[in-house]
Design an enzyme around this catalytic site. Structure first.
Site, PDB file in Angstrom:
ATOM      1  N   SER A  50       0.941  -0.936   0.016  1.00 54.88           N
ATOM      2  CA  SER A  50      -0.082  -0.169  -0.093  1.00 54.88           C
ATOM      3  C   SER A  50       0.796   1.133   0.163  1.00 54.88           C
ATOM      4  O   SER A  50       0.496   2.330  -0.554  1.00 54.88           O
ATOM      5  CB  SER A  50      -0.812  -0.003   1.139  1.00 54.88           C
ATOM      6  OG  SER A  50      -0.256  -0.006   2.318  1.00 54.88           O
ATOM      7  N   GLU A  51       2.045   1.464   0.551  1.00 58.14           N
ATOM      8  CA  GLU A  51       3.002   2.324   0.679  1.00 58.14           C
ATOM      9  C   GLU A  51       4.523   1.910   0.840  1.00 58.14           C
ATOM     10  O   GLU A  51       4.508   0.797   1.419  1.00 58.14           O
ATOM     11  CB  GLU A  51       2.654   3.439   1.831  1.00 58.14           C
ATOM     12  CG  GLU A  51       1.612   4.372   1.458  1.00 58.14           C
ATOM     13  CD  GLU A  51       0.137   3.874   2.344  1.00 58.14           C
ATOM     14  OE1 GLU A  51      -0.461   4.488   2.037  1.00 58.14           O
ATOM     15  OE2 GLU A  51       0.118   2.900   3.152  1.00 58.14           O
ATOM     16  N   THR A  52       5.238   2.599   0.172  1.00 56.59           N
ATOM     17  CA  THR A  52       6.828   2.364   0.294  1.00 56.59           C
ATOM     18  C   THR A  52       7.295   3.716   0.522  1.00 56.59           C
ATOM     19  O   THR A  52       7.007   4.721   0.033  1.00 56.59           O
ATOM     20  CB  THR A  52       7.265   1.963  -0.947  1.00 56.59           C
ATOM     21  OG1 THR A  52       6.884   0.836  -1.182  1.00 56.59           O
ATOM     22  CG2 THR A  52       8.874   1.822  -0.768  1.00 56.59           C
TER      23      THR A  52
END
Length: 306
Positions: A50-52
Site C-alpha cells: 500500500s505504501e513504500t
C-alpha cells in the site's frame, strides 16, 4: 553482478501490531537521495504494498533543524502524509540510525511538514520484539458534512446502517477522509465501497477515501472497529485516517477528550491491527492529535538498480 549497479538497503516492517505478518506492511528504502521521483515510483510498484517510503539522509545540522527527509509513495502516486509509513519509517531509523533520535523524539520531514514521533523506552527493534511509538499529527481541518442518503449506497449499505446521531463528515490531518459512523459491527462487516462511483464523488467533497467505524465500547472503555477500502483492496491499518477519526469523535463527544483509546482495523481481512489514538477538544476546536502503535521488523535486504 555488475559493479555499476546501485545497491540500496531496505527493511520490511509490519506496523500497528506486535506480531509479524499482521498489521500493515511497509517497505522502507534507505539512502535514496540520488533517486528520481520516477525511480521511487517504480520501486513502490515493485514492492506492490500500500505504501513504500524513501529516506533521504541530509547533513546532520539540517536534520537537527528540519528532521529526516522522507517521501511516501503508493503504487500509483506520492502522498503528502500517511500514518503507518510515518511510524514504520521512524522505527526503522530508530533501529538503524539511532543518532536521529533526540530526547526520545524522531522528527520526519514529510511533504505535509515535520511530523514528530515519540518512542517509549526500548533497547531496539528486532525480530523478537516490537517497538512502540506515537506520532503527533497536524490539527484537523473539518470539511463538509455529507448526506447519508448519498454516502450509504456508495458504501454498499442502507441508510439505516448509518448512525443517525453522527452525520458523515470530511476530516483531514494531512489526507482527507470521509469519516462514517455505523450503528453496528454487523453493518461494518457488510461494507463494500463502490470504488468507481465513490472515487469521483469523494474527490468532489474534498476527500480521498471513506473511513468507516462502529462503536464497540464496553466496560473496559472506549473502543472502535474500522475499515478502509480503496481501489484494488483494503487497508489493514490507516494511521492518517485514525487521526481524522479521533478528531471527529472527540469533537462530537463520542470519545473522551485527552484520553487514549483503541481503534481495531484489519480484522475482516485477517491482518488485525491496533491503533491507539487521543485528541484534545477545546470548544469546537480539536488539537494534540496523537496516533500510536507498535512496529515489528520482518525482513532486511538490498535493492540492486541499474
Amino acid at each position: 553482478m555488475a559493479n555499476d549497479l546501485l545497491a540500496l538497503d531496505y527493511c520490511l516492517v509490519d506496523v500497528f501490531t506486535t506480531t509479524a505478518l499482521a498489521g500493515n506492511p511497509l517497505a522502507v528504502v534507505m539512502n535514496t537521495a540520488g533517486l528520481t521521483t520516477a525511480q521511487m515510483q517504480s520501486i513502490a510498484r515493485e514492492f506492490n504494498l500500500s505504501e513504500t517510503t524513501f529516506v533521504e539522509r541530509r547533513a546532520a545540522e539540517i536534520e537537527a533543524q528540519e528532521g529526516v527527509r522522507v517521501r511516501i509513495f503508493t503504487t500509483q502516486e506520492e502522498l503528502p502524509f500517511a500514518g503507518h509509513p510515518t511510524l514504520g519509517t521512524a522505527s526503522v531509523l530508530r533501529l538503524t540510525s539511532p543518532e536521529t533520535l533526540r530526547n526520545s523524539v524522531l522528527t520526519l520531514a514529510e511533504n505535509v511538514g515535520p511530523i514528530p514521533v515519540r518512542f517509549a523506552d526500548a533497547d531496539g527493534l528486532c525480530l523478537e520484539s516490537s517497538l512502540f511509538a506515537e506520532m503527533t499529527q497536524r490539527d484537523p481541518e473539518f470539511g463538509p458534512e455529507l448526506d447519508p442518503q448519498e454516502v450509504a449506497p456508495l458504501c454498499g449499505l442502507s441508510r439505516d446502517d448509518l448512525d443517525p446521531a453522527a452525520p458523515p463528515q470530511v476530516v483531514s490531518t494531512g489526507n482527507g477522509f470521509a469519516v462514517v459512523l455505523l450503528r453496528s459491527v454487523e453493518a461494518l462487516a457488510r461494507l463494500c465501497v463502490l470504488q468507481d462511483e465513490a472515487t469521483p464523488w469523494l474527490r468532489a467533497q474534498g476527500a480521498r477515501w471513506f473511513y468507516v467505524l462502529a462503536n464497540t465500547s464496553d466496560e473496559n472503555g472506549t473502543q472502535y472497529r474500522a475499515r478502509m477500502q480503496f481501489n484494488g483492496g483494503e487497508d489493514p491499518a490507516t494511521g492518517s485516517a485514525a487521526g481524522s477519526a479521533v478528531s471527529y469523535l472527540v469533537r462530537r463527544h463520542l470519545a473522551p477528550s485527552g484520553i487514549q483509546f483503541l481503534i481495531r482495523q484489519g480484522v475482516e481481512m485477517g491482518r488485525p491491527s491496533e491503533i491507539f489514538v487521543a485528541a484534545q477538544a477545546k470548544g469546537t476546536k480539536v488539537t494534540d492529535i496523537r496516533v500510536a502503535g507498535s512496529t515489528v521488523l520482518v525482513a532486511k535486504g538490498k535493492l540492486f538498480l541499474p
